[in-house]
Design an enzyme around this catalytic site. Structure first.
Site, PDB file in Angstrom:
ATOM      1  N   HIS A 133       0.836  -1.206   0.093  1.00 59.28           N
ATOM      2  CA  HIS A 133       0.081  -0.060   0.069  1.00 59.28           C
ATOM      3  C   HIS A 133       1.042   1.273   0.049  1.00 59.28           C
ATOM      4  CE1 HIS A 133      -2.888   2.952   1.558  1.00 59.28           C
ATOM      5  NE2 HIS A 133      -3.703   2.190   1.414  1.00 59.28           N
ATOM      6  N   ASP A 210       2.813  -4.004   8.251  1.00 58.34           N
ATOM      7  CA  ASP A 210       1.441  -3.399   8.070  1.00 58.34           C
ATOM      8  C   ASP A 210       0.522  -4.499   8.346  1.00 58.34           C
ATOM      9  OD1 ASP A 210      -0.951  -2.517   7.223  1.00 58.34           O
ATOM     10  OD2 ASP A 210      -0.124  -1.959   5.157  1.00 58.34           O
ATOM     11  N   GLN A 213      -4.680  -5.257   7.255  1.00 53.71           N
ATOM     12  CA  GLN A 213      -5.609  -6.590   6.721  1.00 53.71           C
ATOM     13  C   GLN A 213      -5.583  -7.735   7.367  1.00 53.71           C
ATOM     14  OE1 GLN A 213      -7.677  -5.501   4.455  1.00 53.71           O
ATOM     15  NE2 GLN A 213      -6.896  -3.514   3.971  1.00 53.71           N
ATOM     16  N   LYS A 236     -10.655  -0.246  10.106  1.00 50.53           N
ATOM     17  CA  LYS A 236     -10.751  -1.761   9.396  1.00 50.53           C
ATOM     18  C   LYS A 236     -11.050  -2.906  10.351  1.00 50.53           C
ATOM     19  CE  LYS A 236      -7.386  -0.090   6.080  1.00 50.53           C
ATOM     20  NZ  LYS A 236      -8.364   0.169   4.892  1.00 50.53           N
ATOM     21  N   CYS A 375      -4.517   2.520  -3.678  1.00 49.56           N
ATOM     22  CA  CYS A 375      -3.444   2.851  -3.040  1.00 49.56           C
ATOM     23  C   CYS A 375      -2.274   1.837  -3.320  1.00 49.56           C
ATOM     24  CB  CYS A 375      -3.560   3.204  -1.807  1.00 49.56           C
ATOM     25  SG  CYS A 375      -4.771   4.311  -1.362  1.00 49.56           S
TER      26      CYS A 375
END
Length: 420
Positions: A133, A210, A213, A236, A375
């Site tokens: 991303h 990251d 997700q 999220k 993104c």
């Protein structure tokens, strides 16, 4: 098995209609919907205990501080960390920029003696991947530009998996930072964290993950994964907007100089100098997102109560059902169609139809998906496209909703007059 009907009853928006049709919400990778328990937790704070946290002498301030710090402990425990290793941020993007700028401050000679261990020099290398991303790419581009470091990228294979052989060649003696996503927001594939951490550890490089997700969908133990830093966003993972977390190993956080400065992060101040609090408060200048943090704690309690293992199994089953339907449709190409562990999302290209047109077609039928490059423009460029359609599920989605998506996608190319 999840009792999805019971879960859906907790999410008021799922009863809404779009264009005269029941809402089919398949955009949770962009932002999840929020259960009543989260909305109520933030409302209760604002109506019964609203006050500025820390240093207040009155009862409301003490109550607000207790709720705020209890929320920190709850969210930190959810990701396998002690409370003192979780920094509140406005989201993952802020957390990654905090790291980039703080490492830049260390490079400039700001901070204590330990911060020198983080400093970059011309010729040092920052390694990311080709699937990131933009939030886990551009801050490192900026850091490289400020310090003279070189930015390098682990390539992705055609099936979306990372090329670990290439990673082994790229991560070497000059590597100082290795930044990667746990799960790609385009491909949905769970990346090999252990292997990447091991490669970085061999050369003493810092690892930054990251987890945007993965945190809502997989059981997560950041300490056990061995990463130095990780970020995630509350919105999220069933939580409010404007709050997220930066996890850091204790010794790494202690070595990191501050990025934002001002009130709430200092011990003593004179007109000419200041001394800073230890982590995590060192990185929490100014007024904090107290209500959103309390809401995020309610969100992770909700996820814990349902069970991350059960959530992951449910979402994997929906993803498998979605794939089985989409691959039978002429002109549909799935991105990252690897035989690998994944979360519940698929991005796909509709041959002959722009992603935005396909998204509008689905929206007219009450189906909310994400369109664009998500993104992750460099990854789309690798696939030879500028945009894709992404459908992503969460614990509140059903097999019938997946079937509605597949049935609708079957009609896209015919509607736009594209030959099969």
């Amino acid at each position: 098995m999840l009792d999805v009907a019971r879960i859906r009853a907790d999410f008021p928006i799922l009863g809404e209609t779009v264009n005269g049709r029941p809402l089919v919400y398949l955009d949770s990778a962009a932002t999840s919907q929020k259960p009543r328990q989260v909305l109520q937790a933030e409302y209760d704070f604002l109506t019964h205990a609203n006050a500025a946290v820390h240093r207040g002498a009155h009862t409301l301030a003490a109550e607000a501080t207790d709720l705020f710090e209890d929320a920190r402990a709850t969210v930190a425990g959810f990701v396998g960390a002690p409370a003192e290793q979780l920094v509140w941020t406005s989201g993952a993007t802020m957390g990654l920029n905090l790291l980039g700028y703080a490492i830049g401050n260390a490079t400039a000679g700001r901070g204590g003696a330990d911060s020198a261990s983080l400093a970059l020099r011309p010729g040092d290398e920052i390694v990311t991947t080709a699937i990131e991303h933009h939030a886990n790419l551009i801050p490192w581009q900026e850091l490289a530009a400020r310090t003279g470091a070189t930015l390098r990228h682990v390539p992705a294979r055609a099936d979306g998996t990372l090329d670990l052989d290439a990673a082994g060649d790229l991560i070497g003696p000059r590597t100082r930072v290795v930044a990667f996503t746990h799960v790609s927001n385009v491909l949905g594939i769970v990346n090999p964290v252990a292997e990447l951490v091991a490669l970085a550890a061999e050369v003493g490089a810092i690892t930054v993950m990251d987890a945007c997700q993965s945190a809502p969908h997989l059981p997560l133990d950041l300490a056990a994964l061995g990463v130095d830093f990780a970020v995630f966003s509350g919105h999220k993972m069933l939580g409010p907007y404007g709050v997220g977390g930066l996890y850091g190993r204790a010794e790494r956080l202690e070595a990191l100089p501050p990025f934002l400065t001002g009130g709430s992060m200092i011990t003593t101040v004179t007109l000419d100098s200041a001394e800073y609090l230890p982590p995590p408060q060192r990185f929490e200048a100014g007024t904090q997102p107290v209500g959103p943090a309390i809401g995020l704690a309610a969100a992770v309690r909700y996820l814990d109560e349902v069970g991350l293992d059960r959530i992951h199994a449910h979402e994997q089953a929906l993803a498998a059902r979605m794939r089985a339907g989409l691959i039978e449709i002429p002109g549909i190409r799935l991105l990252g169609d690897a035989d690998a562990e994944r979360v519940g999302l698929w991005a796909f290209d509709v041959d002959g139809v722009h992603a935005h047109d396909a998204g509008q077609f689905l929206d007219d039928r009450g189906i909310a998906v994400r369109v664009g490059h998500h993104c992750a423009a460099p990854l789309h460029r690798q696939y030879g496209i500028t945009a894709s359609v992404r459908a992503s599920v969460a614990l509140y989605n059903t097999a019938d909703e997946v079937d509605e998506l597949v049935d609708a996608v079957r009609g896209i190319r015919a509607y736009f007059g594209v030959e099969s």
